[in-house]
Design an enzyme around this catalytic site. Sequence first.
Site, PDB file in Angstrom:
ATOM      1  N   GLN A 106       4.299   2.870  -5.083  1.00  0.00           N
ATOM      2  CA  GLN A 106       3.791   3.898  -6.002  1.00  0.00           C
ATOM      3  C   GLN A 106       2.456   3.521  -6.626  1.00  0.00           C
ATOM      4  O   GLN A 106       1.609   4.392  -6.835  1.00  0.00           O
ATOM      5  CB  GLN A 106       4.843   4.331  -7.025  1.00  0.00           C
ATOM      6  CG  GLN A 106       5.520   3.243  -7.820  1.00  0.00           C
ATOM      7  CD  GLN A 106       5.988   3.751  -9.175  1.00  0.00           C
ATOM      8  OE1 GLN A 106       5.853   4.930  -9.483  1.00  0.00           O
ATOM      9  NE2 GLN A 106       6.516   2.866 -10.005  1.00  0.00           N
ATOM     10  N   ALA A 158       0.814  -1.225   0.000  1.00  0.00           N
ATOM     11  CA  ALA A 158       0.000   0.000   0.000  1.00  0.00           C
ATOM     12  C   ALA A 158       0.844   1.271   0.000  1.00  0.00           C
ATOM     13  O   ALA A 158       0.388   2.314  -0.472  1.00  0.00           O
ATOM     14  CB  ALA A 158      -0.932  -0.007   1.209  1.00  0.00           C
ATOM     15  N   ASN A 172       4.480  -8.483  -9.847  1.00  0.00           N
ATOM     16  CA  ASN A 172       5.105  -9.407 -10.806  1.00  0.00           C
ATOM     17  C   ASN A 172       6.055 -10.410 -10.173  1.00  0.00           C
ATOM     18  O   ASN A 172       6.632 -10.120  -9.136  1.00  0.00           O
ATOM     19  CB  ASN A 172       5.869  -8.571 -11.842  1.00  0.00           C
ATOM     20  CG  ASN A 172       4.924  -7.969 -12.852  1.00  0.00           C
ATOM     21  OD1 ASN A 172       4.008  -8.637 -13.309  1.00  0.00           O
ATOM     22  ND2 ASN A 172       5.148  -6.705 -13.174  1.00  0.00           N
ATOM     23  N   ASP A 191      -2.068  -4.183 -20.134  1.00  0.00           N
ATOM     24  CA  ASP A 191      -1.664  -4.546 -21.494  1.00  0.00           C
ATOM     25  C   ASP A 191      -2.838  -4.341 -22.459  1.00  0.00           C
ATOM     26  O   ASP A 191      -2.673  -3.829 -23.568  1.00  0.00           O
ATOM     27  CB  ASP A 191      -1.194  -6.001 -21.518  1.00  0.00           C
ATOM     28  CG  ASP A 191      -0.160  -6.252 -20.439  1.00  0.00           C
ATOM     29  OD1 ASP A 191       0.901  -5.617 -20.469  1.00  0.00           O
ATOM     30  OD2 ASP A 191      -0.434  -7.074 -19.527  1.00  0.00           O
ATOM     31  N   ARG A 227      -3.289  -0.666 -23.023  1.00  0.00           N
ATOM     32  CA  ARG A 227      -2.204  -0.167 -23.881  1.00  0.00           C
ATOM     33  C   ARG A 227      -2.472  -0.536 -25.335  1.00  0.00           C
ATOM     34  O   ARG A 227      -2.265   0.272 -26.258  1.00  0.00           O
ATOM     35  CB  ARG A 227      -0.873  -0.786 -23.444  1.00  0.00           C
ATOM     36  CG  ARG A 227      -0.317  -0.189 -22.155  1.00  0.00           C
ATOM     37  CD  ARG A 227       0.817  -1.048 -21.609  1.00  0.00           C
ATOM     38  NE  ARG A 227       1.504  -0.389 -20.498  1.00  0.00           N
ATOM     39  CZ  ARG A 227       2.346  -1.003 -19.678  1.00  0.00           C
ATOM     40  NH1 ARG A 227       2.619  -2.299 -19.838  1.00  0.00           N
ATOM     41  NH2 ARG A 227       2.934  -0.342 -18.708  1.00  0.00           N
ATOM     42  N   HIS A 251       1.595 -12.002 -18.463  1.00  0.00           N
ATOM     43  CA  HIS A 251       1.906 -10.570 -18.376  1.00  0.00           C
ATOM     44  C   HIS A 251       3.427 -10.430 -18.379  1.00  0.00           C
ATOM     45  O   HIS A 251       4.070 -10.344 -17.339  1.00  0.00           O
ATOM     46  CB  HIS A 251       1.323  -9.938 -17.108  1.00  0.00           C
ATOM     47  CG  HIS A 251       1.864  -8.565 -16.869  1.00  0.00           C
ATOM     48  ND1 HIS A 251       1.556  -7.503 -17.683  1.00  0.00           N
ATOM     49  CD2 HIS A 251       2.737  -8.083 -15.955  1.00  0.00           C
ATOM     50  CE1 HIS A 251       2.212  -6.434 -17.266  1.00  0.00           C
ATOM     51  NE2 HIS A 251       2.942  -6.755 -16.231  1.00  0.00           N
ATOM     52  N   ARG A 261      12.711  -7.777  -9.409  1.00  0.00           N
ATOM     53  CA  ARG A 261      13.959  -8.393  -9.840  1.00  0.00           C
ATOM     54  C   ARG A 261      15.074  -7.370  -9.685  1.00  0.00           C
ATOM     55  O   ARG A 261      14.972  -6.255 -10.185  1.00  0.00           O
ATOM     56  CB  ARG A 261      13.861  -8.817 -11.304  1.00  0.00           C
ATOM     57  CG  ARG A 261      15.013  -9.708 -11.743  1.00  0.00           C
ATOM     58  CD  ARG A 261      14.995  -9.874 -13.250  1.00  0.00           C
ATOM     59  NE  ARG A 261      13.968 -10.791 -13.698  1.00  0.00           N
ATOM     60  CZ  ARG A 261      14.198 -12.067 -14.025  1.00  0.00           C
ATOM     61  NH1 ARG A 261      15.403 -12.569 -13.958  1.00  0.00           N
ATOM     62  NH2 ARG A 261      13.223 -12.832 -14.434  1.00  0.00           N
TER      63      ARG A 261
HETATM   64  P1  NAI Z   1       6.874  -0.218  -5.279  1.00  0.00           P
HETATM   65  O1  NAI Z   1       8.217  -0.801  -5.073  1.00  0.00           O
HETATM   66  O2  NAI Z   1       6.699   1.259  -5.387  1.00  0.00           O
HETATM   67  O3  NAI Z   1       5.905  -0.709  -4.107  1.00  0.00           O
HETATM   68  C1  NAI Z   1       5.850  -2.025  -3.682  1.00  0.00           C
HETATM   69  C2  NAI Z   1       5.462  -2.010  -2.230  1.00  0.00           C
HETATM   70  O4  NAI Z   1       5.250  -3.356  -1.818  1.00  0.00           O
HETATM   71  C3  NAI Z   1       6.541  -1.431  -1.318  1.00  0.00           C
HETATM   72  O5  NAI Z   1       5.977  -0.388  -0.544  1.00  0.00           O
HETATM   73  C4  NAI Z   1       6.965  -2.623  -0.449  1.00  0.00           C
HETATM   74  O6  NAI Z   1       7.294  -2.243   0.877  1.00  0.00           O
HETATM   75  C5  NAI Z   1       5.689  -3.464  -0.489  1.00  0.00           C
HETATM   76  N1  NAI Z   1       5.904  -4.870  -0.150  1.00  0.00           N
HETATM   77  C6  NAI Z   1       6.963  -5.669  -0.414  1.00  0.00           C
HETATM   78  N2  NAI Z   1       6.793  -6.884   0.120  1.00  0.00           N
HETATM   79  C7  NAI Z   1       5.588  -6.870   0.744  1.00  0.00           C
HETATM   80  C8  NAI Z   1       4.870  -7.824   1.491  1.00  0.00           C
HETATM   81  N3  NAI Z   1       5.362  -9.045   1.721  1.00  0.00           N
HETATM   82  N4  NAI Z   1       3.669  -7.467   1.982  1.00  0.00           N
HETATM   83  C9  NAI Z   1       3.167  -6.236   1.772  1.00  0.00           C
HETATM   84  N5  NAI Z   1       3.826  -5.279   1.091  1.00  0.00           N
HETATM   85  C10 NAI Z   1       5.018  -5.593   0.565  1.00  0.00           C
HETATM   86  O7  NAI Z   1       6.287  -0.963  -6.574  1.00  0.00           O
HETATM   87  P2  NAI Z   1       5.054  -0.540  -7.489  1.00  0.00           P
HETATM   88  O8  NAI Z   1       5.530   0.357  -8.566  1.00  0.00           O
HETATM   89  O9  NAI Z   1       3.936  -0.087  -6.636  1.00  0.00           O
HETATM   90  O10 NAI Z   1       4.721  -1.936  -8.187  1.00  0.00           O
HETATM   91  C11 NAI Z   1       4.234  -3.035  -7.448  1.00  0.00           C
HETATM   92  C12 NAI Z   1       4.253  -4.295  -8.293  1.00  0.00           C
HETATM   93  O11 NAI Z   1       3.367  -4.189  -9.396  1.00  0.00           O
HETATM   94  C13 NAI Z   1       5.615  -4.651  -8.897  1.00  0.00           C
HETATM   95  O12 NAI Z   1       5.814  -6.050  -8.733  1.00  0.00           O
HETATM   96  C14 NAI Z   1       5.442  -4.317 -10.337  1.00  0.00           C
HETATM   97  O13 NAI Z   1       6.317  -5.082 -11.153  1.00  0.00           O
HETATM   98  C15 NAI Z   1       4.021  -4.696 -10.545  1.00  0.00           C
HETATM   99  N6  NAI Z   1       3.370  -4.139 -11.744  1.00  0.00           N
HETATM  100  C16 NAI Z   1       2.492  -4.954 -12.429  1.00  0.00           C
HETATM  101  C17 NAI Z   1       1.828  -4.505 -13.531  1.00  0.00           C
HETATM  102  C18 NAI Z   1       0.887  -5.395 -14.286  1.00  0.00           C
HETATM  103  O14 NAI Z   1       0.425  -4.962 -15.350  1.00  0.00           O
HETATM  104  N7  NAI Z   1       0.537  -6.590 -13.850  1.00  0.00           N
HETATM  105  C19 NAI Z   1       2.024  -3.135 -14.023  1.00  0.00           C
HETATM  106  C20 NAI Z   1       2.923  -2.341 -13.224  1.00  0.00           C
HETATM  107  C21 NAI Z   1       3.574  -2.851 -12.124  1.00  0.00           C
END
Ligand code: NAI
Length: 328
Positions: free
Chosen positions: A15, A12, A131, A159, A162, A187, A92
């Site tokens: 970003q 939460a 991911n 996707d 997009r 994805h 990753r």
């Molecule tokens: P981010 O790094 O800004 O935020 C991720 C958050 O998850 C961090 O605040 C972290 O502390 C938290 N976190 C890590 N382990 C955790 C756990 N065990 N329990 C609860 N929280 C935990 O990353 P962002 O940009 O918000 O992206 C999140 C994910 O979404 C990434 O894996 C990214 O690759 C994926 N993503 C997937 C898309 C899709 O189309 N399926 C599109 C864009 C991003």
Amino acid sequence: PRTPVTVTVTGAAGQIGYALLFRIASGQLLGPDVPVRLRLLEITPALSAAEGTAMELDDSAFPLLAGIDITDSADVAFDGTNVALLVGARPRTKGMERGDLLEANGGIFKPQGKAINDHAADDVRVLVVGNPANTNALIAQAAAPDVPAERFTAMTRLDHNRALSQLAAKTGVSVAEIRRLTIWGNHSATQYPDVFHAEVAGKNAAEAIGDESWLADEFIPTVAKRGAAIIEARGASSAASAANAAIDHVHTWVNGTPAGDWTSMAIPSDGSYGVPEGLISSFPVTCADGSYTIVPDLEINEFSRTRIDASVRELTEERDAVRALGLI
Ligand code: NAI
């Protein structure tokens, strides 16, 4: 007034979380008359940042927001949850092998799946965004044997959106005039955006484009590599558009697809279209009455078959890898 729906968001303080929570609280996830109670799950070091976001949610005075709980315990976060948005994941990092990535994410999604199994509401719906989303969803689902498998889904709606946008730009129409586009498979860079059944302003899309080389050389790679292009331009990965797609995914699942159209969701395969049963792969689906159905009987041409098979092969390899690691 209606009883609030409990929505859990993991990661939460990240970003996507920042772009997502305000839209959920404003009523865009479920509808303008559905009050929501938010549960924010974060790792312990990020709890303070989550508190900050919760303060801003308070300061937005959303009439539909019935409460916010913040926790680092999955058991607490998923207690009675109706909608679980699994966004937090292990990215990753440099030099990390695929096996390490899958194992690290198994350490997140297996316990979260178990907590959903043990504590979520009977009607729980799960969307995995973090991911590798399809395989993380598979891990969570395998850890939740008491929850119907079809409630575990992964996000390919970004996707899909997009692809809509690229096709609209190419053909000079509004995205509102495009229907029946499909994302197949994983994805990942192997995903296959399929326009062969799509309609552009009522006409067959492939005919409206009239240029198979554009499909192969421009459209498919642009959609598949859009995430990397956003990072390059913005210096950070897609967040608002990912949050928007998560809102779209759940909204469509709960409220249905428009007549004559469909959407793309990664869901457990029933064996349709040659995708091995149980793999969480993206399909064309219609939604009605809170559930989804794979669009049946589409003709798959040679161009599509090769690409669907390649993405499904990658999913099979990921499944075999997490099976070897004892994660499913
Ligand atoms: P981010 O790094 O800004 O935020 C991720 C958050 O998850 C961090 O605040 C972290 O502390 C938290 N976190 C890590 N382990 C955790 C756990 N065990 N329990 C609860 N929280 C935990 O990353 P962002 O940009 O918000 O992206 C999140 C994910 O979404 C990434 O894996 C990214 O690759 C994926 N993503 C997937 C898309 C899709 O189309 N399926 C599109 C864009 C991003």
